[in-house]
Design an enzyme around this catalytic site. Structure first.
Site, short mmCIF file in Angstrom:
data_model
loop_
_atom_site.label_atom_id
_atom_site.label_comp_id
_atom_site.label_asym_id
_atom_site.label_seq_id
_atom_site.Cartn_x
_atom_site.Cartn_y
_atom_site.Cartn_z
N ASP A 93 -28.13 -9.26 9.35
CA ASP A 93 -27.06 -8.78 10.22
C ASP A 93 -26.34 -9.63 10.88
OD1 ASP A 93 -29.35 -9.16 11.77
OD2 ASP A 93 -29.06 -7.10 12.59
N GLU A 94 -27.13 -10.90 11.15
CA GLU A 94 -26.41 -12.02 12.21
C GLU A 94 -25.05 -12.40 11.69
OE1 GLU A 94 -29.05 -14.96 13.84
OE2 GLU A 94 -30.98 -13.51 13.96
N LYS A 139 -25.70 -18.55 6.81
CA LYS A 139 -25.74 -17.57 5.97
C LYS A 139 -24.61 -16.70 5.74
CE LYS A 139 -29.16 -15.53 5.05
NZ LYS A 139 -30.16 -15.51 3.53
N PRO A 178 -42.94 -16.77 26.29
CA PRO A 178 -41.52 -17.22 26.63
C PRO A 178 -40.56 -16.17 26.54
CG PRO A 178 -42.29 -18.20 24.76
CD PRO A 178 -43.23 -17.29 25.28
#
Ligand code: NAD
Ligand code: DAU
Length: 348
Positions: A132-133, A160, A211
């Site tokens: 989905d990025e 991608k 983190p």
């Protein structure tokens, strides 16, 4: 016998997909081509490594001669293409590695399939597993649809997106029978502990800092990995050629809420005092170009092919934590050696 090539089958999603196909379809011969980079691990496939319908080949998808040898030997009728460099943070430090595997590797695979299928595309499928990025970053509202314009913002998502464009170009130009799916964030067993969920599980177990980039307000839509593999199976067998399907969990979490939930559940599993693990939360410098929010609309997949996620997040995350607690040897193996160097370099 139908012979399928799965690339990247020793990675996180690829190993679940390979296991599903090898066990569900004994009539298919599955060849898993994987370079075994830091992210590929044959331990992920130990339970099926001796299956009669399964073959592993170590090799790189940019190696055109090797691909040709494999097409000669196995006469594949389908390719399920999972191999990729997959971690956004690594793409920020080494973008060209992502161009090589994700762009050049995908193009090499497309070219080899096209040449070997010699324009006789009956019964052939080239299935490209994407993310989905590629759609970029959402604000507080809205969803990614299959027709959302591409707007990749990290070297990973740009590579991608480029690979998706090549896949569509081979469909439009040569008629190669392709299918693409774009999925949201996966979680589950065998997830390499550089990604948020397994990294936090690993660090909670070892009492190390958790983190959190920036303020922890970025949102991801999490899907259990076996549900992703199930969706790919359905699209592979029933989806329309030339089409794209979005896959997502409708399960949005801010990173900080997700990590707090993990801490809560792990306090119980590890018999710690409530709140103990959350003390490990540490805010660190934000990821460069950090996308704010991803959220998938998977209505097309539901309405056309009847897929919905089978697991609620509560159940999926409990299963995932249990798996990591029961597989401390796997976790120890993958976090030894090169992982340490990477980790110390990233979170200085
Ligand atoms: P991963 O990093 O866990 O595994 C990638 C696999 O590909 C590894 O086994 C690695 O050895 C292999 N590989 C890498 N470069 C190779 C090369 N040049 N030749 C042959 N093999 C190579 O990745 P993942 O998280 O399982 O993702 C798999 C696919 O799914 C990727 O295409 C990724 O973009 C996509 N995807 C991932 C997610 C997610 O949340 N993890 C979500 C949506 C889509
Ligand atoms: O959306 C699908 C994508 O999801 C896949 O295409 C990628 O292959 C996969 O890696 C994943 O990308 P993300 O960047 O969303 O996943 P990651 O687990 O790296 O990070 C999830 C969120 O957590 C993100 O907003 C960044 C943040 N984060 C991540 C790490 C590793 C932290 O706050 N701290 C961390 O240490």
């Amino acid at each position: 016998m139908t012979t399928l090539l799965i690339t990247g089958g020793a990675g996180f999603i690829g190993s679940h997909l390979t296991r599903l196909f090898v066990t569900k379809y004994p009539e298919y011969h599955i060849v898993n081509l994987d370079e075994l980079t830091y992210a590929g691990n044959l331990e992920n496939l130990q339970d099926i490594e001796n299956a009669p319908n399964y073959t592993f080949v170590k090799g790189n998808i940019i190696d055109a001669a090797l691909l040709q040898q494999l097409f000669n030997k196995y006469a594949f009728t389908a390719v399920l293409h999972c191999a990729a460099e997959s971690h956004v943070d690594r793409s920020i430090t080494d973008p060209l590695a992502f161009v090589k595997t994700n762009v050049l590797g995908t193009a090499t695979l497309l070219q080899t399939a096209k040449d070997n299928w010699k324009n006789d595309f009956t019964g052939k499928i080239f299935y490209h597993i994407s993310t989905d990025e590629v759609y970029g970053s959402l604000g507080d509202t809205g969803f990614f649809y299959e027709n959302t314009a591409y707007d990749p913002r990290s070297p990973y998502s740009a590579s991608k997106a480029s690979s998706d464009h090549f896949v569509r170009a081979f469909y439009h130009t040569y008629g190669l029978p392709v299918k693409i799916s774009n999925c949201s964030n996966n979680y589950g067993p065998f997830h390499f502990p550089e990604k948020l969920i397994p990294l936090c599980i690993h660090n909670i177990i070892n009492n190390k800092p958790l983190p959190i980039y920036g303020k922890g307000e970025n949102v991801r839509d999490w899907l259990f990995v076996e549900d992703h593999a199930r969706a790919i199976d359905i699209i592979f067998h029933k989806g329309k050629t030339g089409e794209t399907y979005n896959i997502g969990g409708h399960n949005e979490w801010t990173n900080i809420a997700l990590v707090k939930e993990l801490c809560k559940q792990m306090d119980i599993k590890l018999r710690r005092e409530p709140g103990d693990s959350a003390k490990l939360i540490t805010y660190v410098t934000d990821r460069a170009g950090h996308d704010l929010r991803y959220a998938i609309d998977a209505t097309k997949l539901k309405e056309e092919l009847g897929w919905v996620p089978s697991l609620q997040f509560e159940e999926g995350i409990a299963k995932t934590i249990d798996w990591y607690l029961e597989n401390s040897e796997w976790l120890r193996d993958v976090t030894s050696g090169a992982y340490k160097e990477y980790y110390e370099g990233l979170y200085k």
